[in-house]
Each structure stands twice: as C-alpha cells, then as structure tokens.
Scaffold this active site. Structure first.
Site, PDB file in Angstrom:
ATOM      1  N   ASP A 103       0.815  -1.211   0.000  1.00  0.00           N
ATOM      2  CA  ASP A 103       0.000   0.000   0.000  1.00  0.00           C
ATOM      3  C   ASP A 103       0.854   1.268   0.000  1.00  0.00           C
ATOM      4  O   ASP A 103       2.022   1.258   0.401  1.00  0.00           O
ATOM      5  CB  ASP A 103      -0.884   0.040   1.246  1.00  0.00           C
ATOM      6  CG  ASP A 103      -2.075  -0.892   1.157  1.00  0.00           C
ATOM      7  OD1 ASP A 103      -2.139  -1.693   0.209  1.00  0.00           O
ATOM      8  OD2 ASP A 103      -2.936  -0.836   2.064  1.00  0.00           O
ATOM      9  N   HIS A 248       3.696  -2.382   3.078  1.00  0.00           N
ATOM     10  CA  HIS A 248       3.710  -1.022   2.531  1.00  0.00           C
ATOM     11  C   HIS A 248       5.012  -0.763   1.787  1.00  0.00           C
ATOM     12  O   HIS A 248       6.073  -1.231   2.210  1.00  0.00           O
ATOM     13  CB  HIS A 248       3.537   0.010   3.651  1.00  0.00           C
ATOM     14  CG  HIS A 248       2.233  -0.089   4.363  1.00  0.00           C
ATOM     15  ND1 HIS A 248       1.997  -1.035   5.344  1.00  0.00           N
ATOM     16  CD2 HIS A 248       1.087   0.637   4.254  1.00  0.00           C
ATOM     17  CE1 HIS A 248       0.750  -0.893   5.800  1.00  0.00           C
ATOM     18  NE2 HIS A 248       0.182   0.123   5.157  1.00  0.00           N
TER      19      HIS A 248
END
Length: 281
Positions: A103, A248
């Site tokens: 992400d 992430h």
C-alpha cells in the site's frame, strides 16, 4: 462483458452518474446512509492504533481493524448488488496460492527494490497506489504493469473515508482511477480503503467505478517499523492458502519492508506457496 477493460460507453455513463451524484448502487438501509459497516451483532469495527494520516485526513485519524466475516465467495468487477464487506482472502486462486499486497506507493526510494525482488523470484503482487504518489511516479506504475502486477486504487490522499461526504469520496477514488487508466490504458479493478475504514458510500462509489473492495488477512504492521525479523515472522506465521498479506512500499521508512520481503519470499516458495494475484477474466 469482458473484464479486462470497461467499455468507453460504460465509463462515460458511470462518470456522468457520479458527477450528478447518482451512484449505480442497490437499495441500502435507509437509516444512517453513510454509516460504516457493522460486525455481526451490530457493533462497528473496533479501532486500533495506527500511523498518522496525511494532512488531508485531518486530526484524530486511526486505523480500523479489517472486517472478519461475510467474505464473498467470488471476485469479479462489481455489478449490482454492491458488496457490503471487502474481500479478505482469495480462496479461489488455488490450494497453494496466497497474495502479497503493498500500500501507499509508488515511492522511488522503496518500490523499485520491492519490484526487483518480486522479479527475481518471478512472483506477482498487488500494489494499491495513492493517486498523489502515482501521478508523480508514472514510470513505476508502468513497471508494475509490465511485470504483471495488479495496480489497485488506495484513494488519492489517504484520508479516513468515513469522515468524507460522497462527493469527496468520488474525488478520492475517481481521480486515482483516472491516473491509473491514463498511465496504463485500463482502470483499476480493485480498491482498498485507507486504514481499512470502509462505509456504504465507499462500497457504492467503488462499485460504480467498476472496482471490487480488497482488505487483507495478515497485517505485517510494517508501518510501525517493528524490525525486519518481526515482519518476516508475521508473514511466515500467517501464511496459508488464500491469505492476503498487507505490507507497505511508501508512507514512511520502508527499508525494513524491503529487507523482509527478500527473506520471507524465498522462504514461502520453499514451503510450496505460490504468491499470485487475481487475474482479469
């Protein structure tokens, strides 16, 4: 219809509908039209500690735990009825399959190293990108696509979605989808709400844009920078058929995430897992 690209006529119609505020959603419960989905028993998702949101999200931002029941059994671009819970796993990909997802990017400091590791082991992943990052790093979007990864929508500025009115949600999701489509030639088919915070407005608007909601099964909590060993341990402990791993590639110092991937990916492959992605059909 084929799912590899939404026809231009339909995209035009959907965008017009969104502009007029008439989302193509099914009937929803009349009370609390913008409320967040609830768990069985009527309780809202419990908040947990999380990283500070970007400035656009305002004060008091928090991370919500992903919802843990009601996962739809199939996945495809969203026709009515609109979903009320996101996918948390992908059981239909095979008994040895699992999904790696990243992400907040793309970030030129960390995303290239993650892409290089995935390429080294010939593995595909899902990247849920923020529009403000994607707009400045279109070359990385193209690299993701060229390598066979799935590029999803993670909003434009990473706000807390349930705090936004419908128009702002349309702007956050629509602007990011537009950047992806202009760069890659096709719009994203998947989206993930920042912090895992969903509500009916986001489900409806996401569906009107032709996207399915994707959450996760295993949260590495790598944004807390817990140490490479801890991230590796969380992925290996949570590995199972169909799980979706959340990591992430932007939003802070992601050097631990990069280092952890280099360790747990070959370990997963050695154990017989096949990290893959849902395909357009």
């Amino acid at each position: 219809m084929k799912h590899d690209q939404i026809p231009a006529e339909r995209r035009t119609f959907l965008r017009l509908a969104l502009a007029l505020g008439a989302a193509t959603a099914v009937r929803m419960i009349a009370a609390d039209p913008a409320g967040t989905p609830t768990r069985p028993g009527g309780e809202p998702p419990a908040p947990a500690a999380g990283p500070p949101a970007r400035a656009q999200a305002g004060p008091g931002s928090y991370r919500l735990r992903p919802m843990t029941s009601g996962t739809p059994p199939r996945f495809r671009p969203a026709p009515p009825p609109v979903r009320t819970r996101p996918f948390e796993e992908m059981p239909g990909l095979g008994s040895d399959a699992m999904v790696l997802s990243f992400d907040d990017g793309p970030d030129p400091r960390y995303t290239p190293d993650i892409l290089a590791t995935l390429r080294r082991y010939d593995v595909r992943a899902m990247f849920f990108v923020c529009g403000e990052m994607a707009a400045d790093n279109r070359d990385l979007l193209r690299e993701m696509s060229d390598d066979g990864h799935v590029v999803g929508n993670h909003s434009w500025s990473h706000p807390l979605i349930p705090k936004l009115p419908r128009g702002a949600i349309r702007d956050e999701l629509g602007s990011t989808s537009e950047v992806v489509e202009r760069t890659l030639g096709v719009p994203p088919l998947w989206y993930r709400a920042p912090y895992g915070a969903w509500n009916r407005n986001s489900f409806e608007i996401g569906a009107a844009l032709g996207m399915e909601p994707m959450a996760w099964t295993v949260d590495t909590l790598d944004w807390t920078e817990p140490g490479t060993d801890t991230i590796v341990r969380r992925v290996e402990k949570g590995a199972a058929p169909g799980v979706v791993v959340l990591s992430h590639d932007a939003g802070g110092n992601r050097s631990q995430s990069v280092a952890a991937l280099r360790r747990y990916l070959p370990a997963l492959l050695e154990k017989g897992y096949r990290p893959t992605v849902p395909r357009r059909s």
